[in-house]
Design a protein around this motif. Structure first.
Motif, PDB file in Angstrom:
ATOM      1  N   PHE A1045       9.336  -4.025 -30.048  1.00 43.95           N
ATOM      2  CA  PHE A1045      10.292  -3.644 -28.997  1.00 43.95           C
ATOM      3  C   PHE A1045      11.712  -4.118 -29.312  1.00 43.95           C
ATOM      4  O   PHE A1045      12.664  -3.727 -28.646  1.00 43.95           O
ATOM      5  CB  PHE A1045       9.801  -4.241 -27.663  1.00 43.95           C
ATOM      6  N   TYR A1046      11.873  -4.956 -30.346  1.00 40.58           N
ATOM      7  CA  TYR A1046      13.180  -5.582 -30.648  1.00 40.58           C
ATOM      8  C   TYR A1046      14.170  -4.546 -31.170  1.00 40.58           C
ATOM      9  O   TYR A1046      13.894  -3.852 -32.150  1.00 40.58           O
ATOM     10  CB  TYR A1046      12.968  -6.700 -31.676  1.00 40.58           C
ATOM     11  N   PRO A1047      15.367  -4.415 -30.547  1.00 42.61           N
ATOM     12  CA  PRO A1047      16.258  -3.307 -30.908  1.00 42.61           C
ATOM     13  C   PRO A1047      17.339  -3.639 -31.941  1.00 42.61           C
ATOM     14  O   PRO A1047      18.380  -2.994 -31.936  1.00 42.61           O
ATOM     15  CB  PRO A1047      16.911  -2.978 -29.553  1.00 42.61           C
ATOM     16  N   GLY A1048      17.146  -4.611 -32.844  1.00 41.62           N
ATOM     17  CA  GLY A1048      18.225  -4.993 -33.769  1.00 41.62           C
ATOM     18  C   GLY A1048      18.329  -4.075 -34.984  1.00 41.62           C
ATOM     19  O   GLY A1048      17.613  -3.081 -35.102  1.00 41.62           O
ATOM     20  N   CYS A1049      19.216  -4.435 -35.920  1.00 41.71           N
ATOM     21  CA  CYS A1049      19.298  -3.685 -37.181  1.00 41.71           C
ATOM     22  C   CYS A1049      18.184  -4.184 -38.111  1.00 41.71           C
ATOM     23  O   CYS A1049      17.532  -5.190 -37.830  1.00 41.71           O
ATOM     24  CB  CYS A1049      20.668  -3.876 -37.821  1.00 41.71           C
ATOM     25  N   THR A1050      17.997  -3.520 -39.231  1.00 44.19           N
ATOM     26  CA  THR A1050      16.848  -3.843 -40.107  1.00 44.19           C
ATOM     27  C   THR A1050      16.833  -5.311 -40.524  1.00 44.19           C
ATOM     28  O   THR A1050      15.786  -5.965 -40.498  1.00 44.19           O
ATOM     29  CB  THR A1050      16.867  -2.940 -41.361  1.00 44.19           C
ATOM     30  N   ALA A1051      18.008  -5.856 -40.867  1.00 42.00           N
ATOM     31  CA  ALA A1051      18.052  -7.260 -41.310  1.00 42.00           C
ATOM     32  C   ALA A1051      17.610  -8.185 -40.175  1.00 42.00           C
ATOM     33  O   ALA A1051      16.823  -9.125 -40.392  1.00 42.00           O
ATOM     34  CB  ALA A1051      19.466  -7.610 -41.775  1.00 42.00           C
ATOM     35  N   ILE A1053      15.734  -7.382 -37.642  1.00 43.50           N
ATOM     36  CA  ILE A1053      14.301  -7.172 -37.379  1.00 43.50           C
ATOM     37  C   ILE A1053      13.484  -7.983 -38.391  1.00 43.50           C
ATOM     38  O   ILE A1053      12.520  -8.663 -38.033  1.00 43.50           O
ATOM     39  CB  ILE A1053      13.945  -5.667 -37.454  1.00 43.50           C
ATOM     40  N   ASN A1054      13.896  -7.941 -39.651  1.00 46.43           N
ATOM     41  CA  ASN A1054      13.148  -8.692 -40.672  1.00 46.43           C
ATOM     42  C   ASN A1054      13.189 -10.184 -40.412  1.00 46.43           C
ATOM     43  O   ASN A1054      12.207 -10.896 -40.647  1.00 46.43           O
ATOM     44  CB  ASN A1054      13.692  -8.368 -42.069  1.00 46.43           C
ATOM     45  N   ASP A1055      14.342 -10.691 -39.913  1.00 52.32           N
ATOM     46  CA  ASP A1055      14.428 -12.125 -39.575  1.00 52.32           C
ATOM     47  C   ASP A1055      13.396 -12.478 -38.502  1.00 52.32           C
ATOM     48  O   ASP A1055      12.704 -13.499 -38.583  1.00 52.32           O
ATOM     49  CB  ASP A1055      15.834 -12.475 -39.053  1.00 52.32           C
ATOM     50  N   LEU A1056      13.299 -11.615 -37.467  1.00 52.73           N
ATOM     51  CA  LEU A1056      12.341 -11.888 -36.379  1.00 52.73           C
ATOM     52  C   LEU A1056      10.912 -11.806 -36.919  1.00 52.73           C
ATOM     53  O   LEU A1056      10.065 -12.640 -36.574  1.00 52.73           O
ATOM     54  CB  LEU A1056      12.563 -10.900 -35.218  1.00 52.73           C
ATOM     55  N   HIS A1057      10.655 -10.804 -37.803  1.00 50.81           N
ATOM     56  CA  HIS A1057       9.317 -10.694 -38.410  1.00 50.81           C
ATOM     57  C   HIS A1057       8.963 -11.987 -39.141  1.00 50.81           C
ATOM     58  O   HIS A1057       7.834 -12.478 -39.043  1.00 50.81           O
ATOM     59  CB  HIS A1057       9.272  -9.525 -39.404  1.00 50.81           C
ATOM     60  N   GLU A1058       9.942 -12.516 -39.860  1.00 53.13           N
ATOM     61  CA  GLU A1058       9.687 -13.736 -40.629  1.00 53.13           C
ATOM     62  C   GLU A1058       9.361 -14.888 -39.681  1.00 53.13           C
ATOM     63  O   GLU A1058       8.403 -15.638 -39.892  1.00 53.13           O
ATOM     64  CB  GLU A1058      10.936 -14.065 -41.464  1.00 53.13           C
ATOM     65  N   LYS A1059      10.145 -14.996 -38.607  1.00 53.38           N
ATOM     66  CA  LYS A1059       9.901 -16.072 -37.631  1.00 53.38           C
ATOM     67  C   LYS A1059       8.477 -15.958 -37.061  1.00 53.38           C
ATOM     68  O   LYS A1059       7.817 -16.951 -36.777  1.00 53.38           O
ATOM     69  CB  LYS A1059      10.931 -15.986 -36.502  1.00 53.38           C
ATOM     70  N   CYS A1060       8.017 -14.695 -36.894  1.00 52.23           N
ATOM     71  CA  CYS A1060       6.705 -14.472 -36.278  1.00 52.23           C
ATOM     72  C   CYS A1060       5.590 -14.354 -37.320  1.00 52.23           C
ATOM     73  O   CYS A1060       4.469 -13.931 -36.985  1.00 52.23           O
ATOM     74  CB  CYS A1060       6.733 -13.205 -35.429  1.00 52.23           C
ATOM     75  N   LEU A1123      -2.757   2.290 -25.424  1.00 54.77           N
ATOM     76  CA  LEU A1123      -1.574   2.658 -24.633  1.00 54.77           C
ATOM     77  C   LEU A1123      -0.631   1.470 -24.481  1.00 54.77           C
ATOM     78  O   LEU A1123       0.588   1.616 -24.529  1.00 54.77           O
ATOM     79  CB  LEU A1123      -2.012   3.145 -23.246  1.00 54.77           C
ATOM     80  N   ASP A1124      -1.224   0.281 -24.297  1.00 56.74           N
ATOM     81  CA  ASP A1124      -0.396  -0.923 -24.120  1.00 56.74           C
ATOM     82  C   ASP A1124       0.473  -1.127 -25.361  1.00 56.74           C
ATOM     83  O   ASP A1124       1.677  -1.380 -25.283  1.00 56.74           O
ATOM     84  CB  ASP A1124      -1.312  -2.127 -23.882  1.00 56.74           C
ATOM     85  N   LEU A1125      -0.146  -0.972 -26.522  1.00 54.69           N
ATOM     86  CA  LEU A1125       0.578  -1.163 -27.779  1.00 54.69           C
ATOM     87  C   LEU A1125       1.677  -0.100 -27.931  1.00 54.69           C
ATOM     88  O   LEU A1125       2.834  -0.416 -28.226  1.00 54.69           O
ATOM     89  CB  LEU A1125      -0.431  -1.084 -28.938  1.00 54.69           C
ATOM     90  N   LEU A1126       1.318   1.166 -27.663  1.00 54.23           N
ATOM     91  CA  LEU A1126       2.296   2.264 -27.796  1.00 54.23           C
ATOM     92  C   LEU A1126       3.492   2.071 -26.868  1.00 54.23           C
ATOM     93  O   LEU A1126       4.606   2.464 -27.186  1.00 54.23           O
ATOM     94  CB  LEU A1126       1.632   3.605 -27.466  1.00 54.23           C
ATOM     95  N   SER A1127       3.243   1.474 -25.708  1.00 51.92           N
ATOM     96  CA  SER A1127       4.329   1.357 -24.719  1.00 51.92           C
ATOM     97  C   SER A1127       5.435   0.425 -25.208  1.00 51.92           C
ATOM     98  O   SER A1127       6.514   0.385 -24.605  1.00 51.92           O
ATOM     99  CB  SER A1127       3.775   0.859 -23.381  1.00 51.92           C
ATOM    100  N   TYR A1128       5.178  -0.354 -26.269  1.00 47.03           N
ATOM    101  CA  TYR A1128       6.214  -1.271 -26.777  1.00 47.03           C
ATOM    102  C   TYR A1128       7.129  -0.610 -27.812  1.00 47.03           C
ATOM    103  O   TYR A1128       7.908  -1.290 -28.464  1.00 47.03           O
ATOM    104  CB  TYR A1128       5.581  -2.540 -27.362  1.00 47.03           C
ATOM    105  N   ILE A1129       7.001   0.720 -27.989  1.00 45.29           N
ATOM    106  CA  ILE A1129       7.905   1.396 -28.922  1.00 45.29           C
ATOM    107  C   ILE A1129       9.344   1.194 -28.440  1.00 45.29           C
ATOM    108  O   ILE A1129       9.604   1.184 -27.241  1.00 45.29           O
ATOM    109  CB  ILE A1129       7.546   2.903 -29.013  1.00 45.29           C
ATOM    110  N   ARG A1130      10.275   1.005 -29.379  1.00 41.09           N
ATOM    111  CA  ARG A1130      11.661   0.743 -28.988  1.00 41.09           C
ATOM    112  C   ARG A1130      12.204   1.864 -28.113  1.00 41.09           C
ATOM    113  O   ARG A1130      12.053   3.042 -28.420  1.00 41.09           O
ATOM    114  CB  ARG A1130      12.537   0.576 -30.223  1.00 41.09           C
ATOM    115  N   THR A1131      12.884   1.479 -27.021  1.00 36.59           N
ATOM    116  CA  THR A1131      13.341   2.471 -26.042  1.00 36.59           C
ATOM    117  C   THR A1131      14.194   3.561 -26.681  1.00 36.59           C
ATOM    118  O   THR A1131      14.010   4.749 -26.416  1.00 36.59           O
ATOM    119  CB  THR A1131      14.118   1.769 -24.913  1.00 36.59           C
ATOM    120  N   GLU A1132      15.123   3.178 -27.575  1.00 39.40           N
ATOM    121  CA  GLU A1132      16.031   4.218 -28.094  1.00 39.40           C
ATOM    122  C   GLU A1132      15.278   5.241 -28.947  1.00 39.40           C
ATOM    123  O   GLU A1132      15.675   6.390 -29.069  1.00 39.40           O
ATOM    124  CB  GLU A1132      17.220   3.610 -28.860  1.00 39.40           C
ATOM    125  N   LYS A1133      14.138   4.832 -29.536  1.00 38.96           N
ATOM    126  CA  LYS A1133      13.344   5.781 -30.318  1.00 38.96           C
ATOM    127  C   LYS A1133      12.535   6.698 -29.388  1.00 38.96           C
ATOM    128  O   LYS A1133      12.409   7.898 -29.622  1.00 38.96           O
ATOM    129  CB  LYS A1133      12.375   5.041 -31.248  1.00 38.96           C
TER     130      LYS A1133
END
Length: 1308
Positions: A1045-1051, A1053-1060, A1123-1133
């Protein structure tokens, strides 16, 4: 449903972000309401109808409604359209939902109570409508009259609508006090006059003006106003009249003769009000004007049958409820049949009446209003209050302040000439000042524990009131007859008090009256405030538009600084407690200005109020937070760094005068207003990330800071006050793991009153803390089951021995007799029968002592028989209690208490039984066999849990989720306690408590953490959401949703992925494609969502869910995770044009599955709305899903039919049984829905304050079309609203907004 017409297809791609910002709830939560009292100025200011009653404060009407489930009256609505004093109110005799009210600004209003709205208005009446009444003979006509007439009749609707004048009722020689239509005889009406006479009019008869004056007044021009007037309901001509000095007469309106004159026990008694008792022919009641004595009369006797002294102050109004509240029948709930009767005898033997009881008291309820503003509902049959609002201000409250050494005591100063001190936990008055001070504009507590209050009045100078002794100990009259607008006791030097006045002086004196300084101003001085940092500095606000600062250490009487800039008079001034040299001022120009003393400059102007500003309050922890109250009825919260308004509160019904908070509870604020109420607010949502930083165990740097850091523009909130520093100091001292203590101390500091301390005490008991460490007031709250009996036992002993100290009584202190009674009741519930008997004997209540004595021994009973002095054994319903306890029939007693709504009593008895205190004596029957009912300890424990659950439900539906949780913790039911906190949306508290409780609360704590993480999924706090999710074991899926659901730029997003600890974006794409090739649908959705093209997950997931639903064997659990998982698609997409078809299908599927989840979790209020939402989307959008509109409506009807019996209240008609087809459909539904695995989610949400009516902030829910009670949630269009409770439940079962835009809902 109209709301669906605004379902939009999609926002423009850039507009969704604004929409997300608009979807919000208020930051300031209302958590308490101190209702006004009943006004004593006008006659017809209380009225009752069916199971509602209403009374008028000066500017608003309070409506109470009977809650049948708990058999108690609750404040249901506050009506406040009137801007001037309300003069009368009248309930419609043939429609219980309508009543009329009139006010001094020549206005008559018709209200619909059920819908809480105005249905008709008559503006600009000729003359002030001083008295008003519905016409009994016409469908919808209201009559009103000014003091000299004529009588106007307003027909509200229909062909003849409009105002006409009664053809005879005009040109009176004496003012009208009140008038009454005859309920049966069409068009007959009587007027009572100030000269003591009556005027009677009826169609077809000669008008009788000014007749039937009391004999003693004949031939004199003395006045003796008619105070009460009521037609006899059983006769066409008889009429009861009360005159203030000449007492009561029964008169015949035809022959104009007096039939009976009733005589009073003393000449001093004078009648203020009277009412017939509909349930007892010929019986009526009266209220005295001097003392609160209620007298019961019958027309066949000239003297009263009975008198009850209900209060020290006199009556103002009386009304008998025509249908008394229906008690739940006790017998129907008691399963055991009485074996001592033959099948033909009556179920209940009739009570034996003594001669004196031939006039037995009717089972009626009287609404009583008193001269001190008290309002209550008295049960005449049982001789007890069903409800009593003991005291209330009846006029504008100008000032309110917390006691410096006790955050639970709040003092208020009012136009009605009194200061009252309230306990804000129970919202009851603890002390009231002697009164008759004229108007009190301002109050100031003495510093520390001095227990004195200084007050400033309009005409009588200033005073110091010694609160516990109830005496005025000093008076100041240096200002002469000029009003004192502000009084301020220096908290740095307790010997100095400042006053400022209309005479243009600000005077500083010592408490014994020695004048130290007199600062002359060119005009009236309205406000003054001592600097919090320099004991010799004081600021003033003046009518000449200037703010002045004086320095007391010099002998000069000139100000050190003069600040000009306001364009109208300055009222209050306030120094910042945290920033040296900063002060603010509020003005009639509608602005608040912030001044910097060190720079000689105005550093900010806060504009937004549309009327003069009165209340001002700096927060004692967040240096930039300022709150203001205004004549525009609003409270505004400001960030003074940039001058932005963070929130506006519209709940008060009139000018907001006073604002206050206590440093040790810095985010609980009290406000007072011209609407005569005090309201309590929680400001905690304003500092949101802070509380979560504490939960996520972030470093001190992110919680506590210095003022300079905190006031930097854009900095996150930091605590800078004394309380937070003290907590840090204490935590740093602790060895080992101090996390539990840290969570508790911050939770108590940030939570509003209402049970959080009680909750933490119970957590400490469960965690094995030594009892000696429990606080003194622990026994006043909800106690752990192991303490309940022990503490009540010591209370009983204390009540028996303690003599009242000379002062410590407070209001309505109990007499010795009352204390002995209370002690006896406690001993009884503890199973100590002999002690109870002895106390009853001491009170002269032999009958009660005798009836239970065999429970001790037959020998003891015989001994008592010999000592007996009184042979009357009276029938009184409460006698079932001693019988049950003497015979050990605990179940019947618990049922009896529960049926009457006395849940706390039931809990105590059940706990006593669990501890083995109840003696099950063997009842010998006539044939000599023993009748033993085997009550095992398991039975009693089950009973205890059942009762504590009932009590918890009672607190919960009363808007007290924290106290509800306390009830479950007291019997160590941790799962249900956590469920109450989560359903009350007390998520931070749930996580804190769950963390301390550990393993036994783990599942619920994890759910609360997930919801809190959803709350943090907004622009600034994503990393905080990740921290919270990392506190959950097995958290991979939760972290995936967060990153998706995180709406950042690719870099980013990758930082958050790394944290998680998740793979980067490119690797996720490869994993997704591999999973898709292998046919692993869940994994492919999961990894596609983590890529830069998450929309690729939509067709895969939606196709799978549609396939599932098309088969006959599917269940909720087989489709929910997808459905729960799909609902987390980024809003702008999701809002991309190319995704519109998939988006519509996703919204429809989430709506339908949401409805089923709502059924599973018992969210009954939103089930119909979710079905309707899904049908509307199916109707309006081009989609291909295996759902039909007909199928949806059949399912909804089947659900309604099969569950209606559960949702109806007891006294509604029995529902029609569901058809076979409906049962079949519902059975299929239930087989799909299955049991909810997570118990903490079951049951509707109900947040604190949901039961508090607002005065003026009226919103209609777009889901139900009804007015929203309690907190409101705004949807993304910024206009549509739903209740916060519905928003929370909706978001838990369907993450997308009810407007169908595809934006996620975040009401947590």
């Amino acid at each position: 449903m109209a709301w669906m017409s605004c379902i939009s297809y999609w926002f423009d791609e850039d507009d969704w972000y604004d929409g997300q910002q608009r979807a919000k709830m208020a930051q300031v939560k209302q958590v308490g309401l101190l209702a006004a009292g009943c006004q004593p100025w006008n006659k017809d200011v209380c009225a009752a109808s069916g199971d509602r009653f209403a009374y008028c404060a000066t500017l608003a009407i309070y409506i109470y409604q009977l809650d049948h489930r708990y058999n108690e009256f609750k404040l249901w609505a506050i009506m406040s359209e009137h801007k001037k004093t309300i003069t009368a109110v009248s309930w419609c005799p043939h429609n219980h939902d309508l009543f009329a009210s009139a006010s001094a600004d020549n206005l008559v209003i018709i209200w619909n109570v059920a819908e809480q709205k105005v249905t008709a208005k008559l503006d600009g009446t000729k003359g002030i409508p001083a008295s008003l009444s519905w016409c009994w003979n016409a469908g919808d006509a209201v009559a009103f009259v000014s003091h000299r007439g004529p009588l106007y009749i307003w027909t509200i609707s229909g062909p003849d609508s409009g105002v006409t004048v009664h053809k005879d009722a005009h040109s009176f020689l004496s003012d009208i006090c009140l008038f009454r239509w005859h309920p049966k005889k069409k068009g007959k009406v009587v007027f009572g006059h100030t000269d003591g006479s009556l005027s009677i009019f009826q169609p077809g008869s000669k008008s009788q003006k000014h007749v039937l004056r009391p004999e003693s007044l004949e031939g004199t021009d003395e006045e003796d106003p008619v105070t009460a007037l009521e037609w006899d309901p059983l006769s066409t001509d008889y009429l009861l009249v009360a005159n203030l000095h000449n007492g009561i007469r029964l008169v015949d309106s035809e022959s104009l003769s007096c039939i009976t004159v009733f005589s009073f026990p003393s000449a001093a008694a004078s009648v203020q009000c009277l009412a017939w008792v509909p349930s007892a022919p010929g019986m009526f009641i009266t209220g005295d004007s001097q003392v609160g004595v209620l007298r019961v009369w019958n027309v066949s006797r000239t003297t009263p049958i009975d008198n009850f002294k209900l209060k020290k102050t006199g009556f103002h109004g009386l009304h008998v409820l025509s249908s008394p509240p229906k008690k739940k029948s006790f017998s129907s709930q008691s399963p055991t049949k009485n074996h001592h009767m033959s099948s033909t005898s009556e179920a209940v033997p009739p009570p034996t009446l003594t001669q004196n009881q031939a006039f037995s008291l009717p089972p009626g309820h009287a609404v009583c209003c008193f001269m001190d503003g008290g309002v209550g509902l008295y049960d005449m049959g049982a001789k007890k209050w069903d409800f009593l609002r003991d005291l209330g201000h009846v006029e504008t409250i100008f000032d309110c302040k917390f006691k410096p050494d006790n955050p639970d005591l709040l003092a208020t100063a009012s136009f009605d000439g009194t200061i009252k001190v309230w306990d804000i936990n129970t919202l009851t008055a603890v002390y009231t000042s002697p009164g008759n001070e004229g108007v009190i504009y301002s109050l100031s507590w003495a510093p520390g524990d001095l227990n004195c209050i200084a007050g400033g009045t309009s005409r009588n100078g200033g005073f110091i009131w010694d609160v516990p002794r109830g005496k005025m100990i000093t008076r100041f009259n240096e200002h002469g007859k000029s009003g004192i607008f502000c009084i301020a006791w220096s908290h740095k030097d307790s010997k100095r008090i400042a006053t400022c006045s209309g005479d243009g002086f600000c005077i500083i004196r010592t408490i014994d009256g020695k004048i130290l300084h007199k600062y002359k101003h060119p005009a009236s001085v309205f406000g003054c405030d001592w600097s919090q940092n320099n004991k010799d500095m004081i600021a003033t606000g003046c009518e000449d538009k200037n703010v002045r600062v004086y320095y007391l250490a010099t002998s000069s009487d000139q100000p050190l600084k003069v600040f000009s800039g306001h364009t109208a008079k300055v009222f209050h001034v306030r120094w910042s407690p945290l920033r040296e040299g900063i002060l603010c001022s509020g003005s009639d120009d509608g602005t608040v200005r912030i001044w910097d003393y060190t720079q000689d400059a105005c550093i900010n102007v806060l504009s937004g109020h549309t009327a003069p500003v009165r209340g001002l309050l700096w927060n004692t922890e967040i240096p930039y937070l300022l709150i203001s109250g205004s004549w525009d009825y609003t409270i505004k919260v400001w960030d003074t760094r940039e001058g932005t308004c963070l929130d506006t509160v519209y709940d008060h019904g009139a000018d907001v005068y006073g604002l206050t908070c206590h440093p040790s509870r810095p985010f609980t604020m009290a406000s007072c207003s011209r609407d005569s109420t005090v309201r309590l607010w929680s400001l905690t949502p304003l500092i949101n990330p802070l509380q979560i930083n504490i939960l996520a165990d972030r470093s001190w740097d992110e919680i506590i800071g210095n003022t300079d850091r905190a006031v930097e523009v854009g900095a996150s909130p930091l605590l800078c006050g004394k309380v937070s520093r003290d907590i840090k100091q204490e935590v740093d001292k602790l060895a080992g793991n101090p996390r539990g203590r840290k969570l508790r101390w911050f939770s108590e500091c940030l939570s509003p009153p209402g049970g959080s301390k009680n909750l933490w005490d119970l957590v400490a008991v469960i965690k094995g803390q030594d009892d000696s460490l429990l606080p003194q007031n622990y026994c006043k709250g909800i106690m752990h089951m192991k303490h309940l009996v022990r503490f009540r036992m010591s209370k009983a002993q204390e009540l028996t021995t303690v003599k009242m100290s000379k002062f410590g009584g407070g209001i309505g202190a109990p007499s010795k007799e009352e204390r002995l009674k209370e002690a006896a009741e406690i001993h009884l519930r503890l199973g100590q029968i002999q002690r109870y008997c002895e106390l009853m004997v001491e009170l002269g209540q032999w009958d009660k002592a005798l009836s239970v004595a065999p429970g001790v021994s037959m020998k003891y009973w015989k001994k008592l028989m010999q000592r007996r002095a009184d042979q009357l054994i009276q029938e009184e319903n409460d006698d079932v209690i001693p019988y049950c306890i003497a015979t050990g029939d605990v179940k019947k007693l618990v049922t009896f208490f529960t049926s009457r709504g006395q849940l706390k009593e039931a809990l105590l008895v059940a706990q006593s039984a669990c501890e083995g205190n109840m003696q099950t004596s063997q009842c010998l029957e006539s044939n000599g066999t023993a009748d033993l009912e085997g009550n095992s300890m398991e039975d009693y424990t089950e009973l205890l849990h059942k009762v504590s659950k009932e009590l918890s439900e009672w607190y919960f539906q009363d808007g007290c989720a924290v106290l509800a949780a306390c009830c479950h913790l007291a019997v160590e039911n941790i799962e249900l306690a956590m469920a109450n906190l989560i359903r009350g949306n007390e998520l931070e508290l749930a996580v804190s408590v769950g963390t301390v409780l550990g393993e036994c609360a783990a599942q619920a704590t994890q759910y609360a953490l997930e919801l809190l993480a959803r709350k943090c999924m907004t622009i600034t706090t994503w990393d905080l959401a990740a921290d919270l999710l990392m506190m959950i074991p097995n958290n991979e899926l939760q972290l995936v949703k967060l990153c998706a659901f995180y709406p950042g730029c690719t870099a980013e997003i990758n930082d958050l992925h790394e944290k998680c600890s998740l793979p980067d974006v490119e690797e996720c794409m490869q994993l997704a494609e591999t999973a898709q090739e292998e046919g692993n649908i869940f994994e492919s959705i999961k990894y596609y969502l983590l890529t830069i093209e998450p929309e690729k997950a939509l067709p895969i997931g939606i196709h799978y869910v549609k396939e599932q639903i098309s088969s006959s064997e599917w269940t909720l659990d087989s489709v929910c995770p997808f459905l729960d998982l799909l609902s987390y698609i980024r809003t702008e997409k999701l809002l991309l044009h190319k995704c519109s078809e998939f988006r519509n299908e996703l919204l429809i599927l989430c709506g339908y599955i949401g409805a089923l989840l709502a059924i599973r979790r018992q969210y009954t209020s939103i089930v119909p709305a979710l079905y309707e939402y899904t049908s509307q989307l199916l109707k309006r959008r081009e989609v291909c899903v295996p759902l039909k509109i007909e199928q949806l409506s059949e399912e909804l009807d089947a659900w309604r039919a099969c569950t209606q019996s559960l949702n109806k209240s007891a006294d509604e008609l029995p529902p029609t049984p569901p058809s076979e087809l409906q049962q079949e459909i519902y059975a299929t539904l239930t087989s799909r829905i299955k049991e909810e695995p997570l118990k903490v989610t079951i049951g509707p949400d109900y947040v604190t304050g949901s039961n508090l009516p607002s005065h003026s902030d009226v919103h209609i829910s777009c889901l139900t079309g009804l007015r929203i009670q309690g907190p409101v949630f705004f949807l993304e269009d910024g206009k549509s609203t739903i209740s916060l409770n519905d928003a929370l439940m909706w978001a838990k079962v369907n993450p997308f907004s009810p407007l169908g835009t595809g934006i996620r809902l975040n009401p947590f």
